[in-house]
Write an enzyme that holds these catalytic residues in place. Structure first.
Site, PDB file in Angstrom:
ATOM      1  N   HIS A   1       0.848  -1.206   0.000  1.00 58.22           N
ATOM      2  CA  HIS A   1       0.000   0.000   0.000  1.00 58.22           C
ATOM      3  C   HIS A   1       0.880   1.252   0.000  1.00 58.22           C
ATOM      4  CE1 HIS A   1      -3.359  -2.577   0.652  1.00 58.22           C
ATOM      5  NE2 HIS A   1      -3.140  -2.811   1.925  1.00 58.22           N
TER       6      HIS A   1
ATOM      7  N   LYS B   1     -19.059  -6.715   0.795  1.00 59.02           N
ATOM      8  CA  LYS B   1     -20.197  -6.472  -0.099  1.00 59.02           C
ATOM      9  C   LYS B   1     -19.778  -6.532  -1.569  1.00 59.02           C
ATOM     10  CE  LYS B   1     -24.238  -3.784   0.975  1.00 59.02           C
ATOM     11  NZ  LYS B   1     -24.707  -2.457   1.420  1.00 59.02           N
TER      12      LYS B   1
END
Ligand code: A3P
Length: 303
Positions: A118, A260
């Site tokens: 990251h 999700k």
């Protein structure tokens, strides 16, 4: 699916540390960027400077919550299709996380090594560029990224929670979250997207056409899967397929990590003022840039 016991062990350890960490003490700053004390240390960052990359390392760069576990899975399946060997994670795959000795151990690992990160472009060890490792940069629209990040904090029982979405949004916009500002990360990578060994991929494009995305990723890293193999990897890489196996692959945090997997979930949390604030920030930082166009902000971030 890759063998993940090292992966799960590391996540469990980080969660154990998180249990004792208060939100106010979660972050420490190293060379101007905040990182979580539960996953990063300055000793490891110092050791990272000496990390020796290889030309066949597979580097996956993304801001948190942009789909790095998704791409990690796709890559490990491409390696499996290519070599018939299950990819085993010899270490937790995020380059900057772990103990300072990890880079010594990594010298012994067989190629190809998968290095997820990251880190902002200018914080990566120089040997990645010197040795011309290929870097896939994964982006996701900033509104869904922020919402995913918030849920990760507030849904996983062991990770310190924010008092509210509004509080998290404020910190996200200030870049006072793990790995710093999404926008600084984007500005930093924007300058490098045309580099010879760098390829951009958009989360939302992968959602739209997974098989096409897998094909592009394979071509970039020099894999030649058959059409049938691409179909198999696509079927195993849908959100539903990955969520169903998430406990097996990622341990207790799995179902929270594969939450999700949708585009546009931000509409449930952003209020009008927050919408405007992010639209303005996007304009200020990325409008008119190559990355600004590639992110298709108008398609994915307008109400
Ligand atoms: P949501 O929280 O919006 O569901 P990372 O792996 O970088 O932490 O990113 C996590 C985000 O990527 C989560 O977003 C997760 O559901 C989503 N993701 C993971 N696998 C996915 C898949 N196969 N398809 C779509 N989204 C996926």
């Amino acid at each position: 699916m890759a063998t993940n016991s090292k992966f799960i062990g590391y996540i469990d350890e980080a969660l154990e540390k998180s249990r004792e960490a208060a939100l106010s003490h979660l972050l420490f700053t190293y060379r101007g960027i905040p990182y979580p004390v539960t996953m990063c240390t300055s000793e490891t960052f110092q050791a990272l400077d000496t990390f020796e990359a290889r030309s066949d390392d597979i580097v996956l760069a993304s801001y948190p919550k942009c789909g790095s576990n998704w791409i990690l899975h796709i890559i490990s399946e491409l390696i499996f299709a290519d070599s018939k060997k299950k990819y085993e994670y010899p270490e937790f795959p995020v380059l900057e996380c772990g103990d300072p000795e990890k880079y010594q151990r990594m010298n012994q690992f067989p190629s190809p090594r998968i290095l997820a990160t990251h880190l902002h472009y200018d914080k990566l060890p120089r040997s990645i560029f010197k040795n011309k490792a290929k870097i896939l940069v994964i982006f996701r629209n900033p509104k869904d990224t922020a919402v995913s990040f918030f849920h990760f904090h507030n849904d996983v029982p062991d990770i310190p929670s924010y008092g509210s979405w509004d509080e998290f949004f404020g910190q996200f916009m200030k870049g006072q979250v793990s790995w710093g500002s999404y926008f600084d990360f984007a500005i930093n990578w924007n300058k490098r997207l045309d580099d010879e060994n760098v390829k951009f991929i958009l989360y939302e494009d992968l959602k739209e056409d997974l098989a096409a995305g897998i094909k592009q990723i394979a071509e970039f890293f020099g894999f030649s899967p058959s059409g049938e193999q691409i179909q198999t990897i696509s079927a195993q890489s849908t959100f539903q397929a990955m969520r169903a196996k998430s406990q097996e692959t990622h341990g207790a945090v799995g179902p929270f990590l594969f939450r999700k997997g949708e585009v546009g979930d931000w509409k449930k949390l952003f209020n009008e003022t927050q919408n405007q604030e992010m639209d303005d920030k996007f304009k200020e930082c990325l409008a008119g840039t190559a990355l600004g166009t590639k992110l298709k902000y108008d398609s994915y971030c307008q109400a």
